[in-house]
Design an enzyme around this catalytic site. Structure first.
Site, short mmCIF file in Angstrom:
data_model
loop_
_atom_site.label_atom_id
_atom_site.label_comp_id
_atom_site.label_asym_id
_atom_site.label_seq_id
_atom_site.Cartn_x
_atom_site.Cartn_y
_atom_site.Cartn_z
N VAL A 99 3.85 -0.94 4.13
CA VAL A 99 2.66 -1.24 4.66
C VAL A 99 1.99 -2.04 3.51
O VAL A 99 1.95 -1.81 2.41
CB VAL A 99 1.95 0.08 4.72
N GLY A 144 7.54 5.76 7.14
CA GLY A 144 8.80 6.18 7.70
C GLY A 144 9.12 4.87 8.77
O GLY A 144 10.29 4.77 8.61
N PHE A 145 8.45 4.04 8.95
CA PHE A 145 9.00 2.88 9.70
C PHE A 145 9.00 1.58 9.05
O PHE A 145 9.29 0.61 9.57
CB PHE A 145 8.43 2.67 10.89
N ASP A 151 6.40 13.23 13.98
CA ASP A 151 6.38 13.07 12.40
C ASP A 151 5.15 13.47 11.95
O ASP A 151 4.44 12.76 11.14
CB ASP A 151 6.79 11.48 12.24
N LEU A 205 1.05 -1.15 0.01
CA LEU A 205 -0.01 0.19 0.15
C LEU A 205 0.85 1.23 -0.08
O LEU A 205 0.61 2.23 -0.33
CB LEU A 205 -0.79 0.01 1.35
#
Ligand SMILES: *[C@@H]1O[C@H](CO)[C@@H](O)[C@H](O)[C@H]1NC(C)=O
Ligand SMILES: *[C@@H]1O[C@H](CO)[C@@H](O)[C@H](O)[C@H]1NC(C)=O
Ligand SMILES: *[C@@H]1O[C@H](CO)[C@@H](O)[C@H](O)[C@H]1NC(C)=O
Ligand SMILES: *[C@@H]1O[C@H](CO)[C@@H](O)[C@H](O)[C@H]1NC(C)=O
Ligand SMILES: *[C@@H]1O[C@H](CO)[C@@H](O)[C@H](O)[C@H]1NC(C)=O
Ligand SMILES: *[C@@H]1O[C@H](CO)[C@@H](O)[C@H](O)[C@H]1NC(C)=O
Ligand SMILES: *[C@@H]1O[C@H](CO)[C@@H](O)[C@H](O)[C@H]1NC(C)=O
Ligand SMILES: *[C@@H]1O[C@H](CO)[C@@H](O)[C@H](O)[C@H]1NC(C)=O
Ligand SMILES: *[C@@H]1O[C@H](CO)[C@@H](O)[C@H](O)[C@H]1NC(C)=O
Ligand SMILES: *[C@@H]1O[C@H](CO)[C@@H](O)[C@H](O)[C@H]1NC(C)=O
Length: 837
Positions: free
Chosen positions: A501, A497-498, A613, A493
């Site tokens: 997805v 930042g981490f 963020d 998707l």
């Protein structure tokens, strides 16, 4: 007639005194008024006292606001002289720095007898020696020391030096930082797909704060680096400097302020600078920044007054040929950069990595990566540079003589562990028996309960699951389950930042979004605690966490699925096809919803969360266009303790523009930092433009600054998104939103409202005062924190190039950071890739 000629002569003499320096002139340190200034006094050449610990050392420097940009002899022998020194422009055309009597030449321009007849410092800060026909025979811009200022051209023949560190431009366009002219600890190259062949590249700092690469083969300069304050108004000098700590930074200094602020740094992680802590020194972070220490008590500081000078063994290895042992350093690595890299790398287990070094006479240290690759680095050279941090997935070994004597803090821990281990036997026995009894009772009770309700085990489990859902407790998934639900992580998707997805269909047929976290080096227990915090945070305007998975190295979070994508797609996307365009009412509700969500995080939930963020990418929209803030609580997850400098700053790389100024100044990050980011988002919701965009439409200024000017003129329609022009709009709401956004982006955190107040202001409950200019205090804020000499305390912040505006005439080519030469840097580099789109 005579009078007139006298007047003319005086005028000439005066102009000559103001700018030109004639042979025979001398500058002395003893006379602080003696200086050679540029015509408009922006730059001057004079003696400065730059060493605060020694009042009797002087440097002949060209300076701006007392900030040196060039120092005579700095790259040869330091260029220091005492009060008996002098800078002489000799009649033979040589410029000489002498110490004591005139035969002790510290530095010379080597231009004797070449026809030099004039010297001058020009308004760009260049010291030029010219001959009779005006040709430059020598200039300080061609002989730089550690700084590049605007209009100075830095080519492949030039080098910046600061102590053992140097900075060079390569003819392929690469920017390299070197230690001792050999180890390349930073190499930022052109994006290879740009496919440029450079003939004679040169680097220039543009006055507005963009570092650009020029080359005859390029039609437009390539923008390499943006300073965080680029295109900000004001009389600001921006310069690139190689600092004594080996980091390359861009500084800004407002005319007359005498202070400078960091606006970009090449290495976000100061501990990645090779040799920062000297030989055998170990770099780590304490609350204030990078700090140097020795690996263990088997070592001592070479210089007690300067921990950066490195460490030495208390017992030399040559004194114990057969008794050498390996000191183990957990969560530590020895930096390995090219050309060293190729020497000794192989795949080996951790104990093999230790043993191989022990038996290898040439080996002094080894590093074993615990990131799944099982790589082992053998360090042969006699200079090793250590880095220790709880987030580093590696173990290192260092050859020492005799038994290892760990550093005190480690000792106390092991003592505690031993104490804990020495529990009397009868206590253990009692605990075991009691637990067994408890278990039997519990199981018996369960069986009784099941039979009583005449239900099967399966229904018990489903009831339990129902209970979990209802209580909002996060569901624990196995990695297999999530693999199945996402069809093997097929349908991506997006990449936040981490981590990436993926779309997933859960067993109960509901659609979810699965985030595969990257670079979490945290323990299982801490991870579960953070997951519990996140999942106990429920609000209409926050994305809900459904569950998680923590298995081996895998850390995944399962979120509710949002039908519409993130806000940025609606605001900035080029194809505003029907339905894609948000009308004003929707925008206002999104702004309000987002503010409510953040307010909840800041003020209303149990463990307050600073998001860190906030940006349009992290504001998701559901099918009713209700705003849902995502990614909250993750900053803490990825960043366990006090390594804010490292992890968070590298994480926020791509999202500058939304960063509050305190990030750059290394000040505490509070909920007010979120308010700043929210203000920028709010302005974008109104204007439909990125806050850092620079275009013709914004008068070639940063959008946020331009918007304030239009606001002052009362020209709200200019700020409004043009795409809304043919709609019915509640102008009162628009004005309120604009005013709130300017209050939120105030430079001083204390001036910004709280999020709760923001909600009330938007709702119209509060009368809103006229907001002051967001950057009114330019220079005074950041400047107060950093002054010229405190380089070691500087923040290790790096900002990358923002997305260029399409209408900008600059050509932008992605430069990729390669500070992360080792796999260990998986964390920051993966963040980097995902952040910069
Ligand atoms: C200059 O100093 C050197 C040694 O420092 C000395 O030998 C020499 O005589 C001095 N010259 C003059 C002119 O004082
Ligand atoms: C001095 O001259 C330089 C170059 O022409 C210019 O950029 C700068 O603004 C001037 N400064 C002042 C104070 O006039
Ligand atoms: C000055 O230097 C230039 C280039 O080196 C040379 O062509 C010119 O003749 C010189 N002029 C004088 C007056 O020496
Ligand atoms: C730096 O390099 C030189 C040779 O290029 C070497 O002799 C010197 O020992 C090196 N310095 C350190 C601190 O290793
Ligand atoms: C230039 O930098 C890139 C990394 O950005 C690196 O991969 C490449 O090897 C460098 N080229 C040279 C010739 O150093
Ligand atoms: C760059 O130069 C190399 C060899 O010098 C050549 O093969 C390549 O085609 C050139 N690339 C471009 C874009 O001109
Ligand atoms: C952190 O390290 C620096 C540099 O060694 C030192 O000056 C400072 O006192 C340390 N701070 C703390 C809180 O230990
Ligand atoms: C360290 O500093 C002290 C006092 O400032 C000084 O007396 C001493 O000589 C210094 N030691 C070294 C090795 O420079
Ligand atoms: C090596 O260690 C043994 C016992 O630990 C000691 O007797 C011997 O003297 C040591 N040898 C050297 C060369 O230090
Ligand atoms: C390199 O440039 C291409 C196109 O210019 C871009 O798509 C790609 O993302 C860039 N890569 C990096 C690492 O910047």
């Amino acid at each position: 007639m005579k009078l007139i000629s006298i007047i003319i002569f005086t005028v000439i003499v005066i102009t000559i005194q103001a700018a030109d320096i004639l042979p025979g002139s001398t500058l002395l340190p003893s006379n602080s008024n003696s200086k050679w200034s540029s015509p408009n006094n922006t730059f001057s050449l004079s003696f400065l006292q730059l060493d605060p610990t020694n009042q009797n050392t002087y440097f002949a420097a060209i300076s701006y606001n007392n900030i040196p940009i060039w120092i005579a002899g700095a790259n040869i022998n330091g260029g220091a002289v005492d009060s008996s020194g002098a800078l002489r422009f000799l009649t033979n055309g040589d410029l000489q720095l002498t110490n004591g009597n005139s035969s002790d030449v510290v530095w010379s321009s080597r231009t004797a007898n070449r026809g030099v007849s004039l010297a001058l410092v020009d308004d760009n800060g260049n010291l030029v020696l010219r001959n009779g026909s005006g040709s430059s025979l020598w200039s300080s811009f061609d002989n730089p020391t550690d700084t590049i200022v605007p209009s100075q051209s830095f080519s492949i023949d030039h080098v910046l030096r600061s102590g053992v560190y140097s900075f060079r431009l390569r003819n392929n366009g690469n920017l390299s930082l070197l230690w001792n002219n050999s180890i390349i600890y930073y190499n930022s190259g052109l994006n290879s797909s740009a496919n440029v062949n450079l003939t004679s590249p040169s680097l220039r700092m543009q006055p507005i704060g963009i570092l650009s690469l020029f080359d005859p083969s390029l039609s437009n300069p390539l923008n390499v680096v943006y300073s965080s304050d680029y295109a900000d108004e004001g009389n600001i000098l921006r310069f690139l400097k190689l600092d004594a700590d080996g980091n390359l930074r861009i500084y800004s200094s407002t005319q007359g302020s005498g202070t400078q602020s960091v606006r970009w740094a090449a290495l976000t992680d100061q501990c990645q600078v090779f040799g920062y802590c000297g030989n055998f020194g170990v770099c780590s972070y304490n609350e204030t920044g990078p700090a140097c220490g020795c690996p263990s008590l088997n070592f001592e500081l070479t210089d007690l007054n300067d921990s950066r000078k490195g460490c030495k063994r208390k017992v030399d290895l040559s004194n114990c040929p057969s008794n050498a042992t390996m000191l183990q350093l957990d969560h530590a690595k020895f930096l390995t950069y090219p050309p060293e890299l190729s020497e000794q790398i192989f795949s080996a287990g951790i104990s093999a990595c230790r043993f191989n070094c022990l038996v290898n006479g040439a080996c002094v240290a080894s590093t074993s990566l615990a990131d799944g690759t099982g790589m082992c680095y053998i360090k042969q050279p006699n200079f090793v540079s250590g880095y220790q941090a709880s987030t580093l997935p590696s173990t290192s070994f260092l050859k020492i003589c005799g038994p290892s004597m760990p550093n005190p803090s480690v000792v106390s821990e092991t003592v505690q562990e031993k104490k804990r281990g020495r529990v009397p036997g009868w206590v253990v026995a009692l605990v075991v028996v009691a637990s067994l009894l408890g278990l039997i009772l519990l199981e018996g009770g369960l069986w009784w309960w099941c039979f009583r309700n005449n239900s099967k085990f399966a229904s018990l489990s489903s009831q339990y699951a129902l209970l979990e859902y209802a209580s909002g407790a996060p569901v624990q998934f196995t990695f297999k389950e999530l693999q199945r639900a996402t069809k093997g992580f097929k349908e991506k998707l997006g990449a936040g930042g981490f981590g990436a997805v993926y779309r997933a269909v859960l067993a109960n047929r509901s659609v979810a979004a699965v985030k595969q976290l990257e670079g979490i080096e945290q323990g299982e227990k801490q991870f579960r605690m953070e997951v519990a915090t996140i999942s106990s945070t429920h609000h209409l305007n926050l994305v809900r966490l459904i569950g998680f998975c923590s298995e081996g190295r895998h850390r995944l979070l399962v979120y509710e699925f949002m039908k519409n994508c993130s806000l940025d797609k609606f605001l900035f996307s080029e194809d505003h096809l029907s339905g894609r365009l948000l009308n004003w009412e929707q925008r206002f509700n999104i702004a309000l919803g987002t503010a409510r969500g953040i307010t909840y995080l800041h003020e209303e939930c149990r463990d307050c969360i600073v998001h860190c963020d906030i940006k349009p990418e992290n504001i998701l929209l559901d099918e009713n266009y209700t705003a849902k803030v995502s990614d909250f609580g993750l900053a803490k997850l990825i960043n366990p303790k006090d390594h804010r400098h490292r992890t968070l700053t590298s994480h926020v790389r791509g999202t500058r523009g939304y960063l509050a100024p305190e990030w750059l100044a290394n000040l505490p990050i509070t909920s007010k930092s979120d308010v700043y980011s929210y203000g920028m988002v709010l302005l974008e919701i109104v204007s439909g433009k990125r806050n850092f965009e620079v275009s013709e439409e914004t008068n070639r200024k940063k959008c946020s600054l331009w918007a304030y000017e239009e606001f002052e003129r009362g020209n709200m329609e200019a700020i409004m998104d043009k795409k809304l022009s043919n709609q019915e709009i509640d102008m009162e709401q628009v004005i309120r939103a604009i005013q709130v956004s300017f209050w939120c982006i105030q430079e001083q955190p204390s001036q910004r409202p709280t999020m709760g107040k923001v909600v009330q202001m938007l709702e119209g409950i509060f009368e809103i005062d006229q907001p002051p200019a967001p950057r009114a205090a330019e220079g005074s804020f950041a400047g107060a924190i950093l002054n010229a000499s405190s380089t070691s305390a500087l923040s290790t912040f790096a900002a990358s190039a923002p997305a260029p505006s399409s209408s900008s005439s600059f050509q932008t080519v992605g430069f990729q950071s390669s500070a992360s030469a080792m796999n260990v840097e998986r964390q920051s580099s993966s963040l980097l890739h995902s952040e910069i789109k």
